[in-house]
Design an enzyme around this catalytic site. Structure first.
Site, PDB file in Angstrom:
ATOM      1  CD  GLU A  56      -1.752  -1.517   7.391  1.00 51.99           C
ATOM      2  OE1 GLU A  56      -0.723  -0.797   7.322  1.00 51.99           O
ATOM      3  OE2 GLU A  56      -2.067  -2.314   6.514  1.00 51.99           O
ATOM      4  CB  CYS A  87       2.402  -6.510   5.416  1.00 51.65           C
ATOM      5  SG  CYS A  87       2.893  -6.003   7.078  1.00 51.65           S
TER       6      CYS A  87
HETATM    7  N1  THU Z   1       2.627  -0.755   3.608  1.00 51.83           N
HETATM    8  C1  THU Z   1       1.781  -0.287   4.575  1.00 51.83           C
HETATM    9  O1  THU Z   1       2.057   0.737   5.219  1.00 51.83           O
HETATM   10  N2  THU Z   1       0.641  -0.980   4.804  1.00 51.83           N
HETATM   11  C2  THU Z   1       0.184  -2.005   4.045  1.00 51.83           C
HETATM   12  O2  THU Z   1      -0.916  -2.485   4.270  1.00 51.83           O
HETATM   13  C3  THU Z   1       1.027  -2.538   2.964  1.00 51.83           C
HETATM   14  C4  THU Z   1       2.392  -1.975   2.878  1.00 51.83           C
HETATM   15  C5  THU Z   1       3.822   0.045   3.298  1.00 51.83           C
HETATM   16  C6  THU Z   1       5.141  -0.484   3.745  1.00 51.83           C
HETATM   17  C7  THU Z   1       6.083   0.203   2.783  1.00 51.83           C
HETATM   18  O3  THU Z   1       6.361   1.508   3.260  1.00 51.83           O
HETATM   19  C8  THU Z   1       5.275   0.337   1.514  1.00 51.83           C
HETATM   20  O4  THU Z   1       3.921   0.196   1.894  1.00 51.83           O
HETATM   21  C9  THU Z   1       5.620  -0.695   0.459  1.00 51.83           C
HETATM   22  O5  THU Z   1       5.560  -1.973   0.955  1.00 51.83           O
END
Ligand code: THU
Length: 130
Positions: A56, A87
């Site tokens: 995001e 997150c």
């Molecule tokens: N992650 C995202 O890129 N976006 C989200 O909405 C949730 C988590 C990524 C961060 C990390 O690279 C992986 O997912 C595991 O947490």
């Protein structure tokens, strides 16, 4: 719906670009800038885990770097069982650059599709220093 389908296509294409040597969990996002241009983003991990950038934020920051100041819609996707959940850090960054009633589409790669808003994912966001 046309916009949603286009955003899902862009976000899905970003899954292949994710840099995820640690979690192996690929996430894709697509953000619509005020200009109407769509910016894709993927997650970019780091050996120092906290330096990881989520999909995001990559999408939003790509738009900002291209000259956007504001965004109107966001879609996120991943190989989750249900719609993916952004997150907390991303929710705060989203609140910075979108109106509170802007649509946020939380999806997965098996057809789940939930429409919410910025206020829906971060009620009562801190946005004003005054
Ligand atoms: N992650 C995202 O890129 N976006 C989200 O909405 C949730 C988590 C990524 C961060 C990390 O690279 C992986 O997912 C595991 O947490």
């Amino acid at each position: 719906m046309a916009e949603q389908a286009e955003l899902l296509k862009v976000a899905t294409a970003m899954l292949d670009k994710a840099y995820t040597p640690y979690s192996h969990f690929h996430v894709g996002a697509a953000a619509v800038g005020a200009s109407g241009k769509v910016y894709g983003g993927c997650n970019i991990e780091n050996a120092s885990y906290g330096a990881t950038n989520c999909a995001e934020r990559t999408a939003i920051f790509s738009g900002i770097a291209a000259g956007e100041k504001h965004f109107t819609a966001l879609l996120v996707t991943g190989n989750t069982e249900g719609p993916i959940a952004p997150c907390g850090i991303c929710r705060q960054v989203i609140a910075e650059f979108f109106d509170s009633d802007a649509p946020v589409y939380l999806t997965n790669q098996s057809g789940a599709f939930t429409e919410t808003t910025v206020e829906g994912i971060l009620p009562g966001a801190f946005t004003d220093l005054t």
